[in-house]
Design an enzyme around this catalytic site. Structure first.
Site, PDB file in Angstrom:
ATOM      1  N   ARG A   1     -16.871   7.756 -12.173  1.00 33.45           N
ATOM      2  CA  ARG A   1     -17.707   8.944 -12.057  1.00 33.45           C
ATOM      3  C   ARG A   1     -17.457   9.606 -10.712  1.00 33.45           C
ATOM      4  O   ARG A   1     -17.270   8.942  -9.699  1.00 33.45           O
ATOM      5  CB  ARG A   1     -19.188   8.580 -12.163  1.00 33.45           C
ATOM      6  CG  ARG A   1     -19.660   8.301 -13.585  1.00 33.45           C
ATOM      7  CD  ARG A   1     -21.139   7.946 -13.618  1.00 33.45           C
ATOM      8  NE  ARG A   1     -21.400   6.703 -12.932  1.00 33.45           N
ATOM      9  CZ  ARG A   1     -21.886   6.586 -11.716  1.00 33.45           C
ATOM     10  NH1 ARG A   1     -22.211   7.652 -11.019  1.00 33.45           N
ATOM     11  NH2 ARG A   1     -22.080   5.400 -11.164  1.00 33.45           N
TER      12      ARG A   1
ATOM     13  N   TYR B   1     -12.969  10.729 -17.954  1.00 35.89           N
ATOM     14  CA  TYR B   1     -13.487   9.383 -17.677  1.00 35.89           C
ATOM     15  C   TYR B   1     -14.932   9.191 -18.155  1.00 35.89           C
ATOM     16  O   TYR B   1     -15.801  10.022 -17.848  1.00 35.89           O
ATOM     17  CB  TYR B   1     -13.406   9.047 -16.166  1.00 35.89           C
ATOM     18  CG  TYR B   1     -14.149   7.759 -15.918  1.00 35.89           C
ATOM     19  CD1 TYR B   1     -13.577   6.543 -16.265  1.00 35.89           C
ATOM     20  CD2 TYR B   1     -15.478   7.768 -15.494  1.00 35.89           C
ATOM     21  CE1 TYR B   1     -14.285   5.375 -16.173  1.00 35.89           C
ATOM     22  CE2 TYR B   1     -16.202   6.594 -15.394  1.00 35.89           C
ATOM     23  CZ  TYR B   1     -15.599   5.396 -15.732  1.00 35.89           C
ATOM     24  OH  TYR B   1     -16.316   4.245 -15.666  1.00 35.89           O
ATOM     25  N   GLY B   2     -15.183   8.092 -18.800  1.00 34.15           N
ATOM     26  CA  GLY B   2     -16.477   7.627 -19.303  1.00 34.15           C
ATOM     27  C   GLY B   2     -17.717   8.412 -18.906  1.00 34.15           C
ATOM     28  O   GLY B   2     -18.122   9.354 -19.582  1.00 34.15           O
ATOM     29  N   GLY B   3     -18.325   7.994 -17.803  1.00 29.99           N
ATOM     30  CA  GLY B   3     -19.617   8.558 -17.426  1.00 29.99           C
ATOM     31  C   GLY B   3     -19.587  10.060 -17.171  1.00 29.99           C
ATOM     32  O   GLY B   3     -20.627  10.717 -17.187  1.00 29.99           O
TER      33      GLY B   3
ATOM     34  N   LYS C   1     -24.809   8.910 -19.220  1.00 28.90           N
ATOM     35  CA  LYS C   1     -25.518   9.216 -17.976  1.00 28.90           C
ATOM     36  C   LYS C   1     -26.076  10.651 -17.985  1.00 28.90           C
ATOM     37  O   LYS C   1     -27.175  10.906 -17.517  1.00 28.90           O
ATOM     38  CB  LYS C   1     -24.596   8.997 -16.766  1.00 28.90           C
ATOM     39  CG  LYS C   1     -24.139   7.535 -16.604  1.00 28.90           C
ATOM     40  CD  LYS C   1     -25.307   6.635 -16.609  1.00 28.90           C
ATOM     41  CE  LYS C   1     -25.181   5.164 -16.356  1.00 28.90           C
ATOM     42  NZ  LYS C   1     -24.041   4.402 -16.122  1.00 28.90           N
TER      43      LYS C   1
ATOM     44  N   SER D   1     -24.660   0.665 -10.415  1.00 24.89           N
ATOM     45  CA  SER D   1     -23.430   0.491 -11.175  1.00 24.89           C
ATOM     46  C   SER D   1     -22.639  -0.704 -10.646  1.00 24.89           C
ATOM     47  O   SER D   1     -22.510  -0.884  -9.437  1.00 24.89           O
ATOM     48  CB  SER D   1     -22.586   1.755 -11.077  1.00 24.89           C
ATOM     49  OG  SER D   1     -23.326   2.843 -11.572  1.00 24.89           O
TER      50      SER D   1
ATOM     51  N   CYS E   1     -23.301  -3.838 -10.622  1.00 23.89           N
ATOM     52  CA  CYS E   1     -24.078  -4.850  -9.891  1.00 23.89           C
ATOM     53  C   CYS E   1     -24.707  -5.882 -10.819  1.00 23.89           C
ATOM     54  O   CYS E   1     -25.641  -6.585 -10.431  1.00 23.89           O
ATOM     55  CB  CYS E   1     -25.135  -4.181  -9.029  1.00 23.89           C
ATOM     56  SG  CYS E   1     -24.428  -3.301  -7.632  1.00 23.89           S
TER      57      CYS E   1
ATOM     58  N   THR F   1     -24.796  -5.738 -17.236  1.00 22.25           N
ATOM     59  CA  THR F   1     -24.202  -6.247 -18.472  1.00 22.25           C
ATOM     60  C   THR F   1     -24.206  -7.773 -18.464  1.00 22.25           C
ATOM     61  O   THR F   1     -24.538  -8.422 -19.462  1.00 22.25           O
ATOM     62  CB  THR F   1     -22.763  -5.711 -18.638  1.00 22.25           C
ATOM     63  OG1 THR F   1     -22.823  -4.281 -18.643  1.00 22.25           O
ATOM     64  CG2 THR F   1     -22.125  -6.200 -19.929  1.00 22.25           C
ATOM     65  N   ASN F   2     -23.845  -8.336 -17.322  1.00 24.79           N
ATOM     66  CA  ASN F   2     -23.793  -9.801 -17.233  1.00 24.79           C
ATOM     67  C   ASN F   2     -25.155 -10.435 -17.428  1.00 24.79           C
ATOM     68  O   ASN F   2     -25.288 -11.430 -18.138  1.00 24.79           O
ATOM     69  CB  ASN F   2     -23.185 -10.212 -15.892  1.00 24.79           C
ATOM     70  CG  ASN F   2     -21.671 -10.171 -15.932  1.00 24.79           C
ATOM     71  OD1 ASN F   2     -21.037 -11.138 -16.337  1.00 24.79           O
ATOM     72  ND2 ASN F   2     -21.100  -9.040 -15.569  1.00 24.79           N
TER      73      ASN F   2
ATOM     74  N   ASN G   1     -12.498  -0.623 -11.940  1.00 24.19           N
ATOM     75  CA  ASN G   1     -13.530   0.000 -12.780  1.00 24.19           C
ATOM     76  C   ASN G   1     -13.011   0.198 -14.211  1.00 24.19           C
ATOM     77  O   ASN G   1     -13.485   1.070 -14.935  1.00 24.19           O
ATOM     78  CB  ASN G   1     -13.980   1.336 -12.181  1.00 24.19           C
ATOM     79  CG  ASN G   1     -15.250   1.870 -12.833  1.00 24.19           C
ATOM     80  OD1 ASN G   1     -16.165   1.113 -13.147  1.00 24.19           O
ATOM     81  ND2 ASN G   1     -15.310   3.183 -13.056  1.00 24.19           N
ATOM     82  N   SER G   2     -12.046  -0.606 -14.622  1.00 21.76           N
ATOM     83  CA  SER G   2     -11.593  -0.519 -16.014  1.00 21.76           C
ATOM     84  C   SER G   2     -12.710  -1.039 -16.921  1.00 21.76           C
ATOM     85  O   SER G   2     -13.509  -1.878 -16.517  1.00 21.76           O
ATOM     86  CB  SER G   2     -10.308  -1.320 -16.209  1.00 21.76           C
ATOM     87  OG  SER G   2     -10.475  -2.656 -15.783  1.00 21.76           O
TER      88      SER G   2
ATOM     89  N   GLY H   1     -25.085 -17.127 -15.387  1.00 22.48           N
ATOM     90  CA  GLY H   1     -26.060 -17.863 -16.203  1.00 22.48           C
ATOM     91  C   GLY H   1     -27.183 -18.483 -15.378  1.00 22.48           C
ATOM     92  O   GLY H   1     -28.343 -18.556 -15.827  1.00 22.48           O
TER      93      GLY H   1
HETATM   94  P1  GTP Z   1     -22.352  -0.594 -14.834  1.00 24.33           P
HETATM   95  O1  GTP Z   1     -21.783  -0.701 -16.199  1.00 24.33           O
HETATM   96  O2  GTP Z   1     -21.413   0.092 -13.882  1.00 24.33           O
HETATM   97  O3  GTP Z   1     -23.706   0.048 -14.801  1.00 24.33           O
HETATM   98  O4  GTP Z   1     -22.409  -2.104 -14.206  1.00 24.33           O
HETATM   99  P2  GTP Z   1     -23.332  -3.369 -14.483  1.00 24.33           P
HETATM  100  O5  GTP Z   1     -24.555  -3.267 -13.643  1.00 24.33           O
HETATM  101  O6  GTP Z   1     -23.530  -3.577 -15.933  1.00 24.33           O
HETATM  102  O7  GTP Z   1     -22.458  -4.564 -13.854  1.00 24.33           O
HETATM  103  P3  GTP Z   1     -21.676  -5.776 -14.553  1.00 24.33           P
HETATM  104  O8  GTP Z   1     -22.601  -6.716 -15.268  1.00 24.33           O
HETATM  105  O9  GTP Z   1     -20.562  -5.217 -15.338  1.00 24.33           O
HETATM  106  O10 GTP Z   1     -21.115  -6.555 -13.282  1.00 24.33           O
HETATM  107  C1  GTP Z   1     -20.266  -5.941 -12.349  1.00 24.33           C
HETATM  108  C2  GTP Z   1     -19.587  -6.960 -11.468  1.00 24.33           C
HETATM  109  O11 GTP Z   1     -20.551  -7.818 -10.844  1.00 24.33           O
HETATM  110  C3  GTP Z   1     -18.641  -7.867 -12.221  1.00 24.33           C
HETATM  111  O12 GTP Z   1     -17.455  -7.985 -11.472  1.00 24.33           O
HETATM  112  C4  GTP Z   1     -19.341  -9.181 -12.285  1.00 24.33           C
HETATM  113  O13 GTP Z   1     -18.457 -10.252 -12.312  1.00 24.33           O
HETATM  114  C5  GTP Z   1     -20.216  -9.180 -11.036  1.00 24.33           C
HETATM  115  N1  GTP Z   1     -21.467  -9.961 -11.234  1.00 24.33           N
HETATM  116  C6  GTP Z   1     -22.357  -9.816 -12.246  1.00 24.33           C
HETATM  117  N2  GTP Z   1     -23.380 -10.707 -12.155  1.00 24.33           N
HETATM  118  C7  GTP Z   1     -23.141 -11.425 -11.034  1.00 24.33           C
HETATM  119  C8  GTP Z   1     -23.845 -12.499 -10.385  1.00 24.33           C
HETATM  120  O14 GTP Z   1     -24.902 -12.947 -10.813  1.00 24.33           O
HETATM  121  N3  GTP Z   1     -23.299 -12.975  -9.236  1.00 24.33           N
HETATM  122  C9  GTP Z   1     -22.121 -12.485  -8.731  1.00 24.33           C
HETATM  123  N4  GTP Z   1     -21.653 -13.015  -7.603  1.00 24.33           N
HETATM  124  N5  GTP Z   1     -21.416 -11.484  -9.320  1.00 24.33           N
HETATM  125  C10 GTP Z   1     -21.930 -10.956 -10.452  1.00 24.33           C
HETATM  126  C1  SPV Z   2     -22.122   3.239 -14.341  1.00 24.66           C
HETATM  127  O1  SPV Z   2     -21.298   3.651 -13.500  1.00 24.66           O
HETATM  128  O2  SPV Z   2     -23.327   2.991 -14.053  1.00 24.66           O
HETATM  129  C2  SPV Z   2     -21.682   3.001 -15.725  1.00 24.66           C
HETATM  130  C3  SPV Z   2     -20.371   3.494 -16.126  1.00 24.66           C
HETATM  131  O3  SPV Z   2     -22.434   2.453 -16.516  1.00 24.66           O
HETATM  132  S1  SPV Z   2     -20.381   5.192 -16.473  1.00 24.66           S
HETATM  133  O4  SPV Z   2     -20.707   5.375 -17.877  1.00 24.66           O
HETATM  134  O5  SPV Z   2     -19.064   5.678 -16.179  1.00 24.66           O
HETATM  135  O6  SPV Z   2     -21.377   5.849 -15.668  1.00 24.66           O
HETATM  136 MN    MN Z   3     -24.438   1.943 -15.516  1.00 23.22          MN
END
Ligand code: GTP
Ligand code: SPV
Ligand code: MN
Length: 590
Positions: free
Chosen positions: A68, A196-198, A205, A247, A249, A252-253, A372-373, A499
């Site tokens: 973005r 690009y996506g967002g 967004k 973003s 942070c 998703t995880n 950011n892939s 986890g």
């Molecule tokens: P957007 O889609 O951009 O909104 O991101 P998001 O908030 O969904 O982040 P995502 O879960 O994709 O994690 C982004 C990065 O943070 C990845 O490289 C993960 O490996 C890392 N990450 C996620 N959870 C943890 C955690 O609990 N600890 C650590 N050290 N890294 C983490």
């Molecule tokens: C973010 O950046 O918070 C995302 C990816 O979730 S995008 O859809 O590009 O904004």
């Molecule tokens: Mn996001």
């Protein structure tokens, strides 16, 4: 379906963009397959090895178009003050004029696709309809995964229904002619010059956060950059939480986490509702109810592996679009910290030849996948998707969690004292910049509620809206703050994360029910010693102390920074937040 307003708008946009033809996206399988074929024929997309990756496609964006572009993203309200000091602003007529120049004739030789889409289940009181006009098949194929799109939406819209007008053209992908414009007062989005996506999946967004946050304030609900998940305990009780992290942070995880032992064998289960966006309403029961308006994940690929996120890996095995990852010569995709060894050779995200061990002229490793892939995959394929994910009423929230990526200062977890203090904590949260934004990696910035780049109006008014929502609730959820990213003197993460974060969530839910012990600090309540279940985890008591420590001197500096951040809002800032600032300073000094 004849909708005169819609027809007239499409006519005007087509007159400006001059597409060779107009195609309506109907949501059918046949049309989707035909579009995929076309995109593969033109080289816009590449079919992956179909034995290993059934239904999966690969796409590379332009090298100047991989995240973005916040500096090219504008809120175009009539009054500058209504966009506020944290948004880029452009006067609406000027914005239409400038972007109009880039749009003019931009679709010559191209097709304009009309995508009718619903954010939220079609017909739910939460839901909003948008129409995106785009000259990109990649956008169409992504929107078919990320939203409910097609003929049914037009039927729901009817002959006089209201909708968000979205116009997108790739233009010539020149970042000097790129603009992502929002006109909340016109319920309109114009995006040009990006693929690009967002920037271009306008349901995400642009509509579901920037336009929706504006509508939410008018209509009394909230649009937030939050994951949604259910946590089932051994008794079978499922409680839901929403969490706002900036973003890249960890949303998703966290949303897909796998319970660690001994939680798993005791019967803890996680149910994914959403990983990026939550629309939140006040229920008749006085609680907050939240819904994920999307139908897909647009998730960060690097770092996704069987250990960190097996549920994401399972989700993306089929019917997934991969963007800017490494494409192996064997038709496989790969990314850094992914699964298995990299392919012997392939093409990197930027189109250059790549092989394992490749280094640049300074000897630094050259990544095959852009940091950011991303993958685009249907939520329905997630092995732990919540049975409630499409419930038009949403799910009730037991807790709201804020969090950022901070190497220092911010404890692993704390509970705020009350809603108002929780709003203050969200309003002052901060994070180190990641690859999801253009900017200097690692720089700390204030990112209120993880909404800094996504709030469609003056952020001071947004804080006011949060405060007001709290007053309307008979049982507001408790608000917490977490930080998985604190580092030790050697620069290593102290907390194992992923986890293991369930250990923190379990404490949070017990606190929300009034069952767990805590210790008061100036920031809020942290877990009392022994209250976070560390069974089966090798973490020394001193590490836990370090994770929960509150350094008063560091925090006095933080408060000074909160004040600096607040100053830009002038008298528009709700005074409650300044009072909270004073109160925190007092607690730190006493
Ligand atoms: P957007 O889609 O951009 O909104 O991101 P998001 O908030 O969904 O982040 P995502 O879960 O994709 O994690 C982004 C990065 O943070 C990845 O490289 C993960 O490996 C890392 N990450 C996620 N959870 C943890 C955690 O609990 N600890 C650590 N050290 N890294 C983490
Ligand atoms: C973010 O950046 O918070 C995302 C990816 O979730 S995008 O859809 O590009 O904004
Ligand atoms: Mn996001």
């Amino acid at each position: 379906m004849h909708n005169p307003m819609l027809q007239e708008w499409i006519r005007q946009m087509a007159e400006m963009c001059r597409p060779d033809r107009i195609v309506w996206v109907d949501g059918s399988r046949e049309q989707k397959e035909a579009l995929e074929k076309e995109a593969v024929a033109t080289g816009e997309m590449i079919r992956l090895n179909q034995e290993k990756w059934p239904g999966c496609l690969y796409h590379r964006t332009a090298v100047n178009d991989v995240a973005r572009t916040e500096h090219l993203t504008y809120i175009c309200t009539r009054n500058k003050e209504d966009a506020g000091p944290t948004n880029n602003w452009m006067e609406p007529q000027e914005a239409y004029r400038r972007a109009g120049e880039y749009f003019r004739g931009s679709m010559r030789g191209r097709t304009m696709y009309v995508i009718p889409f619903s954010m939220g289940p079609i017909g739910s009181p939460f839901s909003k309809i948008g129409i995106e006009l785009t000259d990109s098949i990649y956008v169409v194929l992504n929107m078919l995964i990320m939203t409910r799109a097609g003929r049914e939406v037009l039927e729901q819209l009817g002959s006089d229904g209201d909708f968000t007008k979205g116009l997108h053209s790739k233009g010539d992908l020149d970042d000097k002619k790129r603009l992502i414009l929002h006109f909340p007062e016109d319920n309109t989005i114009w995006s040009v010059g990006s693929g690009y996506g967002g920037n271009v999946l306008l349901g995400k967004k642009c509509l579901s956060l920037r336009i929706a946050s504006y509508l939410g304030r008018l209509e009394g609900w909230m649009a937030e950059h939050m994951l949604l998940m259910g946590i089932e305990d051994p008794s079978g009780r499922v409680e839901y939480i929403a969490a706002a992290f900036p973003s890249a942070c960890g949303k998703t995880n966290l949303a897909m986490l796998v319970p660690p032992e001994p939680f798993r064998s005791r019967g803890y289960k996680i149910w994914t509702v959403g990983d990026d966006i939550a629309w939140i309403r006040l229920g008749e029961d006085g609680r907050l109810w939240a819904l994920n308006p999307e139908t897909g994940f647009f998730g960060v690929a690097p770092g996704t592996n069987a250990k960190s996120n097996p549920n994401a890996l399972a989700t993306i095995r089929k019917n997934t679009i991969f963007t800017n990852v490494l494409l192996g010569d064997d038709g496989n995709v790969w990314w850094e910290q992914g699964e298995g060894p990299p392919p012997a050779s392939g093409t990197a995200w930027n189109g250059r030849r790549w092989k394992p061990g490749l280094v640049d002229h300074e000897g630094k490793p050259v990544p095959g996948a852009h940091p950011n892939s991303r993958f685009t995959a249907p939520i329905s394929q997630c092995p732990i998707v919540s049975p409630e994910w499409e419930n038009p009423r949403g799910v009730p929230l037991s807790a709201i969690i804020f969090g950022g990526r901070r190497s220092t200062a911010v404890p692993l977890v704390f509970e705020t004292f009350n809603w108002r203090h929780g709003v203050y904590t969200g309003a002052t949260m901060s994070s180190e910049l990641t690859a999801a934004q253009f900017g200097t990696l690692g720089k700390v910035r204030r990112d209120p509620m993880a909404m800094l780049p996504f709030c469609g109006y003056n952020m001071a008014d947004y804080f006011g809206h949060w405060l007001k929502m709290g007053e309307k609730m008979s049982s507001p959820p408790k608000i917490f703050h977490v930080n998985w990213f604190r580092r030790d003197a050697n620069g290593n993460f102290i907390w194992p994360g992923f986890g293991e974060n369930l250990r923190v969530l379990e404490w949070i839910l017990r606190r929300a029910r009034g069952e767990a012990e805590a210790v008061e600090t100036p920031l809020g309540f942290v877990p009392a010693p022994g209250e976070i279940n560390l069974e089966g985890l090798e973490l020394s008591p001193s590490a836990m102390e370090q994770l929960l420590a509150v350094d008063r001197d560091l925090w006095l500096e933080e408060v000074a920074d909160h004040r600096r951040f607040f100053q830009q809002f002038g008298s528009r800032l709700p005074r409650e937040l300044l009072e909270e600032c004073d109160a925190l300073e007092q607690r730190l000094k006493s």
